[in-house]
Design a protein around this motif. Structure first.
Motif, PDB file in Angstrom:
ATOM      1  N   ALA A 119       0.827  -1.203   0.000  1.00 53.19           N
ATOM      2  CA  ALA A 119       0.000   0.000   0.000  1.00 53.19           C
ATOM      3  C   ALA A 119       0.864   1.256   0.000  1.00 53.19           C
ATOM      4  O   ALA A 119       0.552   2.251  -0.673  1.00 53.19           O
ATOM      5  N   LEU A 123       0.235   0.826  -4.540  1.00 52.09           N
ATOM      6  CA  LEU A 123      -0.461  -0.232  -5.256  1.00 52.09           C
ATOM      7  C   LEU A 123      -1.756  -0.608  -4.529  1.00 52.09           C
ATOM      8  O   LEU A 123      -1.867  -0.475  -3.309  1.00 52.09           O
ATOM      9  N   ARG A 124      -2.710  -1.098  -5.278  1.00 52.94           N
ATOM     10  CA  ARG A 124      -3.993  -1.507  -4.718  1.00 52.94           C
ATOM     11  C   ARG A 124      -3.796  -2.704  -3.788  1.00 52.94           C
ATOM     12  O   ARG A 124      -3.033  -3.628  -4.091  1.00 52.94           O
ATOM     13  N   THR A 125      -4.483  -2.702  -2.644  1.00 54.44           N
ATOM     14  CA  THR A 125      -4.415  -3.805  -1.690  1.00 54.44           C
ATOM     15  C   THR A 125      -5.824  -4.145  -1.197  1.00 54.44           C
ATOM     16  O   THR A 125      -6.762  -3.361  -1.364  1.00 54.44           O
ATOM     17  N   ARG A 127      -8.405  -4.485   1.774  1.00 47.15           N
ATOM     18  CA  ARG A 127      -8.539  -3.868   3.092  1.00 47.15           C
ATOM     19  C   ARG A 127      -8.327  -4.934   4.172  1.00 47.15           C
ATOM     20  O   ARG A 127      -9.031  -5.943   4.212  1.00 47.15           O
ATOM     21  N   TYR A 259       1.837  -5.367 -12.146  1.00 51.12           N
ATOM     22  CA  TYR A 259       1.487  -5.278 -10.727  1.00 51.12           C
ATOM     23  C   TYR A 259       2.432  -6.137  -9.879  1.00 51.12           C
ATOM     24  O   TYR A 259       2.913  -5.697  -8.827  1.00 51.12           O
ATOM     25  N   ASP A 280      -7.672 -11.193  -9.560  1.00 54.08           N
ATOM     26  CA  ASP A 280      -8.101 -10.224 -10.564  1.00 54.08           C
ATOM     27  C   ASP A 280      -9.563  -9.904 -10.276  1.00 54.08           C
ATOM     28  O   ASP A 280     -10.463 -10.678 -10.572  1.00 54.08           O
ATOM     29  N   GLY A 283      -9.196  -5.688 -11.801  1.00 58.92           N
ATOM     30  CA  GLY A 283      -7.784  -5.337 -11.783  1.00 58.92           C
ATOM     31  C   GLY A 283      -7.085  -6.155 -10.723  1.00 58.92           C
ATOM     32  O   GLY A 283      -7.721  -6.685  -9.802  1.00 58.92           O
ATOM     33  N   VAL A 285      -5.015  -7.463  -7.497  1.00 58.97           N
ATOM     34  CA  VAL A 285      -4.799  -7.079  -6.107  1.00 58.97           C
ATOM     35  C   VAL A 285      -4.090  -8.246  -5.427  1.00 58.97           C
ATOM     36  O   VAL A 285      -4.365  -9.413  -5.708  1.00 58.97           O
TER      37      VAL A 285
END
Length: 421
Positions: A119, A123-125, A127, A259, A280, A283, A285
Motif C-alpha cells: 500500500a 499499489l492496490r491492496t 482492506r 502489478y 483479478d 484489476g 490485487v
C-alpha cells in the motif's frame, strides 16, 4: 577448482526440487534447517543425505555465519516458507550483492506487514487489519463499514492455505480469530498475529518469477481454480480444483505482470525465485507473495508447460552470469487437476480413478487414497495433494480441457459412505 556452493535454508517441500536441480547443474548444496527436524507436512521431502552438508540454524548466529562463509557460497536461498527469514539474514551477511532489502524483511514473511508495504508503494491492496487484539479488529471493521461484508481470516504467517477461513457477511468472525490466535500452525509454530480482511471475489492467478539485481523475470503464470468446502461449521475457500498454466501473452497478463513487479519492488525482493498470488477483481490485487520457489511441485509442472522454470534460470545465472530472458514461451498445454471427493466419509471404488490414466493427455496420476479410507473434509492445499491429482499435458489445449471434464465424470464413480459411528 571446486564446485560453486549454494546454501538452501529449509531444503524441503519445493526446496528439495531446488536442491536437486542445483546438484544436477554441478553446484555444491549446503542445507540449513530452522529446526532439529522438518515440520510433519514436509518430512517426506527432506533428503539430507543427498546434500553435501546439512546443519541446524534456528537463528542466525556468528558461529553459523562463520561456518557458512568458509564454504564461500555464491547464493543463499529459502527452500520452504519456513526458511524465508533466516535465508534473508544469511544472504545479507554472506552474499550481500545477491540479497533482498534487509529493512523490508518482515514484509516478505508477515502478511500484515506485506499489505502495508505494498500500500505504501501506491499499489492496490485488500482492506486488512492484522494483530492479536480482537477489540482493535472490531473497531477497524466498524470504521471500514465491513461488519456485514464477507471476510477472510488467516494467520499472518500462514503457508499452503493453512488456517485460511471464509466468514460470510454478518457472521461472527471471532471464533475463527480466536481459534487461530496462539494455535500451532502446520509449521509447528504458534500464530502470534491474525489477519482479518475483506473478501474480494474474482479470478485467482499466480505469477512466478526469478529476480536478479532487482530485475524480475517472469518464469510462468497460472490460473487457479478453487472450490468452497464446509468443515466443522467453517467454510474454506482454499480447496484447490485445478491449476492451469497460461501463455505469456494471454490477454490480461500484462497487467498482472506489471502489478507483480511493483509488489516485488515494494517488499524488497532483489534476488532469487518468488511466488506471487493475485486476485483479478476489476484489476489485480495482492493475496500474498513469497520470497522462495513455488511449492506443490509447481516448478516441475511449469517446466512441462514452458520447457524451463525458476530453478533453471537460477542455475544458469549463477553458473555463467548471463541475464535471463524476462518472459517465457509456452510449449504445451498443462493443467493440474486435483481429485475432489464429494464429502468426508469412507471411500469405496477408488479403483475408478485408474481410468484417468487412459486419457490422451494424462502425463501423471497420483492417487493417495484407497478403499475403506476414512477422510475428513479437505480444506487445505496439503489435503488436496494428499488425496490425489492428475497432470494433463498435450499440444492441443482442447484436449486437456476435455480430459479435465472427463476426470470430473470419472470421480462420480467413487463412492463416499457415512463415516463409522
Amino acid at each position: 577448482m571446486g564446485r560453486p556452493t549454494v546454501v538452501i535454508v529449509d531444503p524441503y517441500s519445493s526446496g528439495d526440487l531446488l536442491a536437486r536441480g542445483l546438484l544436477a547443474a554441478g553446484f555444491s548444496v549446503i542445507g540449513v534447517t530452522t529446526g532439529e527436524s522438518p515440520p510433519d507436512i514436509y518430512r517426506s521431502s527432506f533428503h539430507p543425505a543427498e546434500l553435501d552438508c546439512c546443519v541446524v540454524g534456528e537463528t542466525v548466529t556468528p558461529g553459523l555465519v562463520s561456518r557458512l562463509r568458509d564454504a564461500g557460497p555464491v547464493a543463499v536461498l529459502a527452500g520452504a516458507e519456513s526458511g524465508v527469514e533466516v535465508a534473508d539474514r544469511l544472504a545479507h551477511e554472506l552474499t550481500p550483492d545477491r540479497a533482498n532489502v534487509p529493512a523490508l524483511g518482515s514484509a516478505r514473511r508477515d502478511k500484515g506487514r506485506m499489505v502495508e508495504a505494498v500500500a505504501a508503494a501506491g499499489l492496490r491492496t485488500i482492506r486488512s487489519v492484522s494483530g492479536d487484539d480482537p477489540g482493535a479488529v472490531r473497531a477497524w471493521l466498524e470504521a471500514e463499514g465491513l461488519r456485514a461484508r464477507d471476510l477472510v481470516v488467516k494467520p499472518a504467517k500462514s503457508v499452503g492455505t493453512d488456517g485460511v477461513t471464509f466468514v460470510p457477511g454478518g457472521a461472527d468472525w471471532r471464533p475463527a480469530f480466536d481459534g487461530l490466535l496462539g494455535a500451532t500452525n502446520c509449521l509447528g509454530r504458534r500464530n502470534q498475529n491474525v489477519i482479518v480482511q475483506e473478501y474480494v471475489p474474482g479470478v485467482e492467478y499466480v505469477v512466478n518469477t526469478f529476480s536478479f539485481a532487482g530485475t524480475h523475470a517472469v518464469t510462468d503464470i497460472a490460473r487457479y481454480g478453487k472450490v468452497q468446502r464446509k468443515a466443522g461449521g467453517k467454510t474454506s475457500i482454499a480447496v484447490y480444483e485445478s491449476v492451469r498454466f497460461l501463455p505469456f501473452d494471454e490477454p490480461g497478463n500484462a497487467e498482472l505482470i506489471s502489478y507483480t513487479r511493483g509488489v516485488l519492488d515494494a517488499v524488497g525482493v532483489r534476488f532469487g525465485p518468488a511466488h506471487t498470488e493475485l486476485m483479478d477483481s476489476g484489476g489485480p490485487v495482492l493475496i500474498e507473495t513469497a520470497a522462495r520457489i513455488a511449492g506443490g511441485g509447481m516448478p516441475e509442472t511449469a517446466r512441462l508447460a514452458t520447457g524451463d522454470n525458476a530453478i533453471g534460470r537460477l542455475a544458469r545465472y549463477l553458473g555463467g552470469g548471463l541475464e535471463p530472458r524476462l518472459d517465457y514461451r509456452s510449449k504445451r498445454s498443462v493443467v493440474v487437476v486435483f481429485l475432489l471427493p464429494p464429502s468426508g466419509g469412507r471411500l469405496r471404488n477408488t479403483g475408478a480413478y485408474e481410468a484417468i490414466r487412459e486419457l490422451p493427455s494424462c502425463h501423471q496420476l497420483q492417487v493417495g487414497v484407497r478403499d475403506h479410507d476414512v477422510l475428513g473434509d479437505e480444506t487445505t492445499l496439503f489435503a488436496s495433494l494428499d488425496h490425489g491429482f492428475a497432470v494433463l499435458v498435450h499440444d492441443d489445449p482442447a484436449q486437456t480441457e476435455a480430459d479435465h471434464a472427463r476426470i470430473r465424470r470419472i470421480e462420480q464413480d467413487v463412492r463416499v459412505e457415512p463415516p463409522p459411528g
